[in-house]
Enzyme design. Structure first.
Site, PDB file in Angstrom:
ATOM      1  N   CYS A 132       0.540  -1.235  -0.027  1.00 48.15           N
ATOM      2  CA  CYS A 132      -0.174  -0.085  -0.198  1.00 48.15           C
ATOM      3  C   CYS A 132       1.034   1.326  -0.355  1.00 48.15           C
ATOM      4  CB  CYS A 132      -0.993  -0.067   1.164  1.00 48.15           C
ATOM      5  SG  CYS A 132      -1.739   1.169   1.405  1.00 48.15           S
ATOM      6  N   ASN A 196       0.018  -2.674  -7.420  1.00 46.85           N
ATOM      7  CA  ASN A 196       0.218  -2.047  -6.497  1.00 46.85           C
ATOM      8  C   ASN A 196      -0.234  -0.860  -7.336  1.00 46.85           C
ATOM      9  OD1 ASN A 196      -1.506  -0.376  -4.857  1.00 46.85           O
ATOM     10  ND2 ASN A 196      -0.869  -2.003  -2.717  1.00 46.85           N
ATOM     11  N   GLY A 221      -5.932   2.685 -12.976  1.00 46.61           N
ATOM     12  CA  GLY A 221      -6.645   3.410 -14.379  1.00 46.61           C
ATOM     13  C   GLY A 221      -5.563   2.903 -15.871  1.00 46.61           C
ATOM     14  N   GLY A 248      -3.804  -3.377 -13.131  1.00 45.05           N
ATOM     15  CA  GLY A 248      -3.457  -2.202 -13.794  1.00 45.05           C
ATOM     16  C   GLY A 248      -3.794  -1.847 -15.074  1.00 45.05           C
TER      17      GLY A 248
END
Ligand code: SIN
Length: 314
Positions: A132, A196, A221, A248
Site C-alpha cells: 500500500c 499495486n 487506471g 492495472g
C-alpha cells in the site's frame, strides 16, 4: 464450435472465470451485488483489512488525472473483528468465492491477522498487501525492501499453515520487481498480485497546494496498464510456474487479454468499476469472445502467450 474452458487457478484455488475485483475497489462486494450475481465472477478480493478499525488519511482522498485516478485512502476499514462478523459472513452467505486481503503495520500484525483467518471457512486464498503506497511512513511499504517483504510473507506462511494459497501483492515502485517476487516465493508465497498502484501526486493550480490530504497517492487506471504489463511479463519470464493475479488499468476484454498474454492467470478490475459497476461482466464477456475468436480452447493456453516464439502466433 468447441467449448472454452474459462477456469483458472491461483495455487490450489480454482475459479470458474479469471476476472476478479481488485482489492479496495469494491469493498466486500455489497454494492456490486446490486448489479450482478457475485458467483458469476472469479472471486471478490476484499479491501485490505487491518487488526483495528482505521479511519484512513485526511480528505480529499481522490484526484482525477488524465487516464487515471489518484487515491489516498490510507487503508480505512472496520478492523478484523467487524470484518469477520459482517463482511465475510455476508459474502459466505452469498456463496461468493472470496480472497481476503490483509495489511499490517508490522510483520507481527500480518501474522496475527493470519492467525484470525486460519481455519475460517469460505476463503479461497489470502492476499497479503505489502505494497500500500498510502502510509505515513514510507518505510512501511514492505514490498520495496526484500528482507521486509520476506519477513511478512514468512510469518504469514508459518501462521496460516500449508493449505491456503498466499498471494503477495507487490509494488511497481522498485528497481527490480523480479528479485522481490522471487524472494517472497522463496519464503512461501504461492502467487503474486501485480501491480499495486504507482506512487504519484497532483498539485492543484488554484490552491497551489497538493490536491490530496495525504499529499501523495496511488495512481490507477489506464495510465498504468503498460507498467502492469511490463511487471507481469518480467516476473512470468523469470518465474513461469508462479501464478499471477494481474491488475492495472483494465477496462475491456482486450486489456485483460493483454495481461493474460503477459503471464497473468487471473485479472482484477478496479478503477473501471467506479465508472461502470458492470465493468466486470462486460470484461468477462469480451475476454471470452476474444479467446474463442483467437481459437483458444482454454484460458490456460493463453497465459503467457506473448513469451512464445513468433512461429506460434495465431
Ligand atoms: C489505500 O487504502 O490507501 C489503498 C490500498 C492499497 O493501494 O494497497
Amino acid at each position: 464450435m468447441s467449448q472454452l474452458d474459462f477456469s483458472t487457478t491461483l495455487g490450489n484455488a480454482w475459479f470458474p472465470t479469471p476476472i476478479f475485483t481488485a482489492s479496495g475497489c469494491a469493498s466486500s462486494g455489497k454494492e456490486l451485488a446490486q448489479f450482478f450475481d457475485l458467483r458469476d465472477m472469479g472471486a471478490i478480493v476484499t479491501k485490505s483489512i487491518m487488526s483495528k478499525p482505521r479511519a484512513g488519511r485526511a480528505t480529499p482522498r481522490m484526484a482525477e488525472t488524465p487516464s487515471g485516478m489518484l487515491n489516498s485512502i490510507g487503508l480505512q476499514g472496520p478492523g478484523i473483528d467487524a470484518f469477520l462478523a459482517n463482511d465475510l459472513a455476508w459474502l459466505v452467505e452469498q456463496k461468493a468465492r472470496i480472497i481476503v486481503s490483509i495489511a499490517g503495520e508490522t510483520a507481527e500484525e500480518f501474522a496475527s491477522l493470519a492467525r484470525r483467518l486460519r481455519g475460517v471457512a469460505g476463503i479461497s486464498a489470502l492476499e497479503v498487501n505489502i505494497s500500500c503506497p498510502n502510509v505515513e511512513n514510507r518505510g512501511m511499504v514492505f514490498a520495496c525492501h526484500l528482507e521486509s517483504a520476506q519477513n511478512v510473507i514468512e510469518g504469514v506462511r508459518r501462521t496460516i499453515g500449508g493449505d491456503l494459497p498466499i498471494i503477495a501483492k507487490l509494488s511497481p515502485d522498485v528497481t527490480d520487481i523480479v528479485s522481490i517476487a522471487r524472494g517472497v516465493v522463496d519464503v512461501g508465497a504461492d502467487g503474486l498480485a501485480l501491480i499495486n498502484t504507482v506512487l504519484g501526486m497532483v498539485i492543484n493550480p488554484i490552491t497551489m497546494r497538493p490536491q490530496l490530504g495525504g499529499r501523495t497517492g496511488g495512481l490507477s487506471g489506464p495510465a498504468i496498464r503498460p507498467i502492469a504489463v511490463r511487471a507481469i511479463f518480467q516476473v512470468h519470464e523469470a518465474l513461469p510456474k508462479v501464478p499471477i493475479l494481474g491488475m492495472g488499468g483494465v477496462s475491456s476484454g482486450a486489456d485483460a487479454f493483454e495481461l493474460i498474454m503477459a503471464g497473468a492467470s487471473g485479472v482484477s478490475v478496479g478503477t473501471a468499476s467506479f465508472g461502470n459497476p458492470t465493468a466486470i461482466v462486460k470484461i468477462q464477456n469480451e475476454l471470452r469472445q476474444i479467446l474463442k475468436d483467437k481459437g483458444f480452447t482454454s484460458l490456460r493456453e493463453a497465459i503467457g502467450f506473448a513469451h512464445r516464439p513468433e512461429s506460434s502466433v495465431r
